[in-house]
Design a protein around this motif. Structure first.
Motif, PDB file in Angstrom:
ATOM      1  N   ILE A   1      34.614  30.832  41.176  1.00  9.37           N
ATOM      2  CA  ILE A   1      34.857  32.035  41.984  1.00  9.37           C
ATOM      3  C   ILE A   1      34.905  31.660  43.463  1.00  9.37           C
ATOM      4  N   ALA A   2      33.924  30.890  43.916  1.00  9.66           N
ATOM      5  CA  ALA A   2      33.881  30.491  45.326  1.00  9.66           C
ATOM      6  C   ALA A   2      35.074  29.616  45.688  1.00  9.66           C
TER       7      ALA A   2
ATOM      8  N   HIS B   1      40.758  38.762  46.875  1.00  5.64           N
ATOM      9  CA  HIS B   1      40.046  39.602  45.908  1.00  5.64           C
ATOM     10  C   HIS B   1      40.988  40.457  45.073  1.00  5.64           C
ATOM     11  N   ASP B   2      41.952  41.078  45.733  1.00  4.07           N
ATOM     12  CA  ASP B   2      42.798  42.073  45.064  1.00  4.07           C
ATOM     13  C   ASP B   2      43.914  41.483  44.210  1.00  4.07           C
ATOM     14  N   ARG B   3      44.421  40.266  44.563  1.00  9.75           N
ATOM     15  CA  ARG B   3      45.566  39.789  43.801  1.00  9.75           C
ATOM     16  C   ARG B   3      45.744  38.286  43.721  1.00  9.75           C
ATOM     17  N   LEU B   4      45.159  37.488  44.617  1.00  4.94           N
ATOM     18  CA  LEU B   4      45.467  36.068  44.645  1.00  4.94           C
ATOM     19  C   LEU B   4      44.560  35.196  43.775  1.00  4.94           C
TER      20      LEU B   4
ATOM     21  N   VAL C   1      40.661  33.335  39.278  1.00  6.87           N
ATOM     22  CA  VAL C   1      39.338  33.318  38.658  1.00  6.87           C
ATOM     23  C   VAL C   1      38.656  34.682  38.757  1.00  6.87           C
ATOM     24  N   SER C   2      38.480  35.202  39.957  1.00  3.64           N
ATOM     25  CA  SER C   2      37.777  36.490  40.088  1.00  3.64           C
ATOM     26  C   SER C   2      38.594  37.629  39.482  1.00  3.64           C
ATOM     27  N   ARG C   3      39.923  37.548  39.547  1.00  6.49           N
ATOM     28  CA  ARG C   3      40.758  38.581  38.918  1.00  6.49           C
ATOM     29  C   ARG C   3      40.527  38.575  37.407  1.00  6.49           C
ATOM     30  N   THR C   4      40.442  37.386  36.804  1.00  5.13           N
ATOM     31  CA  THR C   4      40.214  37.271  35.365  1.00  5.13           C
ATOM     32  C   THR C   4      38.850  37.827  34.992  1.00  5.13           C
TER      33      THR C   4
ATOM     34  N   THR D   1      39.274  39.509  30.737  1.00  3.96           N
ATOM     35  CA  THR D   1      40.176  38.892  29.758  1.00  3.96           C
ATOM     36  C   THR D   1      39.392  38.380  28.549  1.00  3.96           C
ATOM     37  N   PRO D   2      39.821  38.732  27.336  1.00  8.66           N
ATOM     38  CA  PRO D   2      39.139  38.266  26.136  1.00  8.66           C
ATOM     39  C   PRO D   2      39.203  36.735  26.001  1.00  8.66           C
ATOM     40  N   VAL D   3      38.168  36.165  25.401  1.00  5.89           N
ATOM     41  CA  VAL D   3      38.128  34.734  25.098  1.00  5.89           C
ATOM     42  C   VAL D   3      38.035  34.599  23.586  1.00  5.89           C
TER      43      VAL D   3
END
Length: 141
Positions: free
Chosen positions: A50-51, A120-123, A126-129, A134-136
């Motif tokens: 995330i970072a 945060h909103d679109r790029l 990792v954080s978007r997922t 998202t299912p694993v």
């Protein structure tokens, strides 16, 4: 999906509770269950991802204007266990960035809030997922 969209790693057991992840380019990373050595735990790797994702997005946008004199990123959250199982909550990504006190530095400061928001909103994949949930799928073989 196309070969261009595929991302993968392989992980090999070194000993009980200790593993080595390898990416397709040959990079290696030690992973462990935590608390006993320097290896990163899977939860710490999630925080690193995330970072790292956010930092790269923000750095690529702001550095077009000025190189930072300080660029530190922190992620924290709470690991909990509830009726949904083990998971992380209250994830917070914080940027501590400083630029030179000149015209280019001020331009970088000006775009910093928007860069953080865009990440945060679109790029940031990792954080978007994580946020979209998202299912694993787990398989054997």
């Amino acid at each position: 999906m196309s070969d261009d969209s595929l991302r993968s790693i392989e992980m090999t057991r070194l000993e009980k509770g200790r593993y080595e992840a390898t990416n397709p380019r040959g990079g290696r990373l030690a992973v462990g269950q935590g608390g006993t050595d320097e290896t990163f735990t899977p939860v710490e790797l999630l925080l690193v991802a995330i970072a790292g994702c956010g930092a790269i997005d923000v750095d690529l946008i702001t550095a077009k204007r000025s190189e930072p004199t300080r660029f530190d990123v922190r992620v924290h959250g709470d690991k909990i266990r509830d009726e949904q199982g083990n998971r992380m909550t209250n994830l917070v990504l914080s940027f501590d960035v400083e630029f030179p006190d000149d015209e280019a530095g001020r331009a970088a400061y000006d775009v910093l809030p928007r860069a953080v928001q865009q990440s945060h909103d679109r790029l940031c994949t990792v954080s978007r997922t994580v946020e979209l949930g998202t299912p694993v799928e787990s398989r054997i073989g």
